[in-house]
Design an enzyme around this catalytic site. Structure first.
Site, PDB file in Angstrom:
ATOM      1  N   LYS A  97      43.288  52.238  34.678  1.00 48.68           N
ATOM      2  CA  LYS A  97      42.105  51.522  34.210  1.00 48.68           C
ATOM      3  C   LYS A  97      41.895  51.792  32.722  1.00 48.68           C
ATOM      4  O   LYS A  97      42.011  52.932  32.267  1.00 48.68           O
ATOM      5  CB  LYS A  97      40.879  51.969  35.009  1.00 48.68           C
ATOM      6  CG  LYS A  97      39.584  51.246  34.620  1.00 48.68           C
ATOM      7  CD  LYS A  97      38.406  51.705  35.469  1.00 48.68           C
ATOM      8  CE  LYS A  97      37.124  50.978  35.068  1.00 48.68           C
ATOM      9  NZ  LYS A  97      35.975  51.373  35.899  1.00 48.68           N
ATOM     10  N   SER A 172      33.721  47.590  37.998  1.00 43.66           N
ATOM     11  CA  SER A 172      34.321  47.352  36.708  1.00 43.66           C
ATOM     12  C   SER A 172      35.831  47.574  36.672  1.00 43.66           C
ATOM     13  O   SER A 172      36.483  47.243  35.686  1.00 43.66           O
ATOM     14  CB  SER A 172      33.650  48.241  35.665  1.00 43.66           C
ATOM     15  OG  SER A 172      33.896  49.607  35.918  1.00 43.66           O
ATOM     16  N   SER A 196      32.172  51.116  40.909  1.00 39.34           N
ATOM     17  CA  SER A 196      33.232  50.394  40.207  1.00 39.34           C
ATOM     18  C   SER A 196      34.638  50.622  40.721  1.00 39.34           C
ATOM     19  O   SER A 196      35.568  49.951  40.283  1.00 39.34           O
ATOM     20  CB  SER A 196      33.179  50.713  38.711  1.00 39.34           C
ATOM     21  OG  SER A 196      32.044  50.127  38.116  1.00 39.34           O
TER      22      SER A 196
END
Length: 510
Positions: A97, A172, A196
């Site tokens: 990420k 996210s 997230s």
């Protein structure tokens, strides 16, 4: 080379005096000036000392993918970094990420306020993945400063759901989930402050595990709020999540979020124990929320019956405080992120963990050069957070933190009677992505409407894993399994038992 601190002139000091309303006239400011100059000599000394051992970024090749090679918009940059040919993750590809540092590779955190930054050090989890033989395949797109549960706020563009490319992949950790669901990578990392990891796992039909707070070091990931920051693994199977968690977990001595010492079990071996005889508490308040879709609730209820058929007992349990959890999270995340993520340039002060001075300076200068580039969700946080802090001086943040132990105790009381708790990860399935000219109301709604069940567990720190409960009218619905602190193994045992009982999780046709 170290750059000396710019000495402040009288005008600069007068500006500071006016900021704090110190009541200093021109003569007072002038008399302070040589003392300030002398004190700032220590700033220069600290920079010289730091430069002696400052990290140097390695030369690692990377590239921005062509749009044709990135149809879901899920890659920020691609790489191929392998440091060992052997290890438990040898031959496995990992997407990191883009809130998490890979040294020498760009890190944007979904935001133009960090675009152009390259970290000099790997995050702890990246070092551990590489040491386990993994290949870092690239940086997965994440939402703007990670403050969105939808996949439409990243400055690189929306991330599309492989099940239906008109819909959100969830945020996210949006790129991580999309790449996994599409079968592009084997494992991905995610970050979770309000859901997230679990939100994109539920929307995209993969497995996402938010570990116990402090189990996985957050060192080297862009912080939002120290008390709710989590990093966790994502994959298509529970076994791969367990494998990755075993590599990522454990104290690193650099992150005060972690206890000083604790044991990390063999999570993969724990899966072989099965889950027969375990007690499931089905949380009443997790169902039938104001925006719950009946198809999602039905899919999770059916998944609970499957677990019962696999030898577990299931019983309804009421936790009224669960419905207060998102309100408590609102205050902590909003005021906390205002103070730390923005005013504190990500890291803030007053803690004893590892800092990244280069990131702090880069981001702090860039966002102040044009604050208007913040996403709509971050602007909402700043408007509410700064108002509340200025008006009430952190009183409400302090009250929310005082309520956090009561919220935690409410789940702990139920977990005293059950081995795990179960509820829908999200009340809704993946929503349609807002268009480029969507009104602010739609952008905000699609970014925040789904966090009611996930956010409370970031406040309490309990481990929580989202697994695909099944398809609801053709789209994935997620089931969340919650466990006792540092008993992530039992959570994963239940998740694995469900995966085995249904014969594996479905995948999109793409």
């Amino acid at each position: 080379m170290p750059v000396p601190v710019d000495p402040p002139d009288s005008a600069a000091l007068d500006h500071v005096s006016r900021h704090y309303d110190l009541g200093l006239g021109p003569a007072d400011v002038a008399s302070f000036e040589p003392f300030v100059d002398g004190l700032l000599d220590s700033w220069d000394a600290v920079e010289r000392l730091y430069a002696e051992n400052a990290p140097q970024a390695p030369d690692r090749p990377w590239k921005r993918p062509d749009p044709a090679d990135n149809p879901l918009g899920a890659w920020y940059v691609t790489t191929s970094i392998t440091e060992r040919a052997e290890g438990p993750l040898a031959g496995r590809s990992v997407a990191v990420k883009d809130n998490t540092a890979v040294a020498g590779v760009p890190m944007m955190n979904g935001s133009s306020t960090l675009e152009g930054f390259q970290p000099a050090r790997d995050a702890t989890v990246v070092s551990r993945l590489l040491a386990a033989g993994a290949t870092i395949a690239g940086k997965a797109v994440c939402e703007d400063l990670c403050f969105s549960g939808g996949s439409h706020t990243s400055r690189s563009g929306p991330v599309r759901n492989p099940w239906d490319t008109t819909r959100s992949a969830g945020g996210s950790s949006s790129g991580s989930a999309a790449l996994l669901a599409a079968g592009v990578v084997d494992i991905a990392t995610g970050g979770d402050q309000g859901g997230s990891v679990r939100i994109p796992a539920a929307y995209s039909g993969v497995v996402g595990h938010k570990p116990t707070y402090g189990l996985v070091p957050y060192t080297g990931a862009f912080p939002i709020e120290q008390t709710i920051d989590h990093l966790g693994p994502m994959a298509r199977t529970v076994a791969d999540v367990a494998l990755a968690l075993g590599v990522m977990a454990g104290p690193d001595g650099l992150d005060p979020r972690q206890p000083a010492a604790f044991e990390v079990p063999d999570y993969v071996a724990e899966l072989d124990r099965g889950a027969g005889g375990l007690r499931l508490g089905v949380v009443t308040e997790g169902f039938g929320r104001e925006n719950s879709e009946p198809a999602v609730d039905a899919a999770v209820r059916a998944a609970v019956q499957t677990l019962a058929g696999a030898g577990m007992s299931a019983e309804e349990v009421s936790i009224p405080w669960h419905l207060h959890g998102s309100r408590i999270w609102d205050v902590i995340a909003t005021e906390g992120a205002t103070a730390q993520m923005v005013d504190g340039n990500g890291y803030g002060m007053n803690w004893q963990g590892r800092y990244d001075p280069d990131l702090i300076d880069f981001y702090g200068a860039k966002w102040r050069s044009d604050p208007a580039v913040f996403s709509e969700t971050v602007k909402l946080v700043l408007l509410a957070g700064r108002y509340a802090i200025d008006r009430y001086h952190g009183r409400y943040y302090a009250m929310a933190r005082e309520l956090a132990p009561r919220l935690r105790a409410a789940y702990d009381e139920a977990l005293g009677r059950f081995d795990v708790l179960v509820m829908p990860t999200l009340p809704v399935r993946a929503t349609v992505l807002p268009g480029p000219d969507a009104p602010r109301e739609e952008i905000l709604a699609r970014g925040l409407e789904m966090i009611g069940n996930t956010a409370p567990l970031d406040v309490t720190g309990h481990p929580a894993c989202s697994v695909p409960a099944g398809l609801a009218d053709g789209l994935p619905a997620g089931m969340m399994i919650i466990g006792k602190h540092f008993d992530d193994a039992t959570v994963l045992r239940v998740a694995h038992a469900f995966e085995q009982a249904v014969g594996g999780f479905p995948a999109p046709r793409t």
